[in-house]
Design a protein around this motif. Sequence first.
Motif, PDB file in Angstrom:
ATOM      1  N   ARG A   1       5.345 -81.955 107.761  1.00  0.00           N
ATOM      2  CA  ARG A   1       4.359 -81.391 106.842  1.00  0.00           C
ATOM      3  C   ARG A   1       3.927 -80.028 107.386  1.00  0.00           C
ATOM      4  O   ARG A   1       3.311 -79.937 108.437  1.00  0.00           O
ATOM      5  N   TYR A   2       4.278 -79.007 106.621  1.00  0.00           N
ATOM      6  CA  TYR A   2       3.924 -77.659 107.013  1.00  0.00           C
ATOM      7  C   TYR A   2       2.499 -77.348 106.570  1.00  0.00           C
ATOM      8  O   TYR A   2       1.996 -77.922 105.608  1.00  0.00           O
ATOM      9  N   LYS A   3       1.878 -76.412 107.244  1.00  0.00           N
ATOM     10  CA  LYS A   3       0.528 -76.013 106.888  1.00  0.00           C
ATOM     11  C   LYS A   3       0.573 -75.283 105.546  1.00  0.00           C
ATOM     12  O   LYS A   3       1.477 -74.484 105.289  1.00  0.00           O
ATOM     13  N   TYR A   4      -0.380 -75.561 104.706  1.00  0.00           N
ATOM     14  CA  TYR A   4      -0.388 -74.947 103.384  1.00  0.00           C
ATOM     15  C   TYR A   4      -0.698 -73.459 103.498  1.00  0.00           C
ATOM     16  O   TYR A   4      -1.340 -72.999 104.440  1.00  0.00           O
ATOM     17  N   PRO A   5      -0.236 -72.677 102.510  1.00  0.00           N
ATOM     18  CA  PRO A   5      -0.495 -71.234 102.565  1.00  0.00           C
ATOM     19  C   PRO A   5      -1.967 -70.930 102.294  1.00  0.00           C
ATOM     20  O   PRO A   5      -2.675 -71.737 101.688  1.00  0.00           O
ATOM     21  N   PRO A   6      -2.424 -69.772 102.714  1.00  0.00           N
ATOM     22  CA  PRO A   6      -3.829 -69.435 102.484  1.00  0.00           C
ATOM     23  C   PRO A   6      -4.106 -69.254 100.991  1.00  0.00           C
ATOM     24  O   PRO A   6      -3.211 -68.961 100.202  1.00  0.00           O
ATOM     25  N   LEU A   7      -5.350 -69.427 100.611  1.00  0.00           N
ATOM     26  CA  LEU A   7      -5.724 -69.261  99.213  1.00  0.00           C
ATOM     27  C   LEU A   7      -5.461 -67.834  98.755  1.00  0.00           C
ATOM     28  O   LEU A   7      -5.752 -66.873  99.467  1.00  0.00           O
ATOM     29  N   GLY A   8      -4.879 -67.731  97.579  1.00  0.00           N
ATOM     30  CA  GLY A   8      -4.634 -66.417  97.001  1.00  0.00           C
ATOM     31  C   GLY A   8      -3.445 -65.692  97.583  1.00  0.00           C
ATOM     32  O   GLY A   8      -3.294 -64.474  97.389  1.00  0.00           O
ATOM     33  N   TRP A   9      -2.548 -66.364  98.254  1.00  0.00           N
ATOM     34  CA  TRP A   9      -1.400 -65.705  98.888  1.00  0.00           C
ATOM     35  C   TRP A   9      -0.462 -65.100  97.862  1.00  0.00           C
ATOM     36  O   TRP A   9       0.255 -64.146  98.152  1.00  0.00           O
TER      37      TRP A   9
END
Length: 114
Positions: free
Chosen positions: A102-110
């Motif tokens: 499980r990869y870390k989710y991208p930052p908001l608004g990427w």
Amino acid sequence: MVSEYFVRYWCHRADHQRLDRVDWNDRRNIRGETHNCTHPNVEYCVIKTRQYLHDKSALGEYGAQAIIREMESKNCPCIPALRTINLILKREGCIDGKRRIRYKYPPLGWYLPD
């Protein structure tokens, strides 16, 4: 160091005997052995059946369901549950599949332009 409660409990359990002369065998062992484990002979049978299926299976099946079918065809007296077989295989390091990463989710608004 033990609390006063445990000393009272042991003395009550001893029933006015010395603590080294009390028979504690009717009590479960808190440390060490557990009584709800799969018997080592059953674990050995599961591992050997998996090795046999891995080497000789015509369909290439050697998972928990295939192990249960093979043990039923051989009339084994003690066939563990599907979950127990999976736990035995995991404990012995016989699971071939890799766990999902499980990869870390991208930052908001990427996805928005600057």
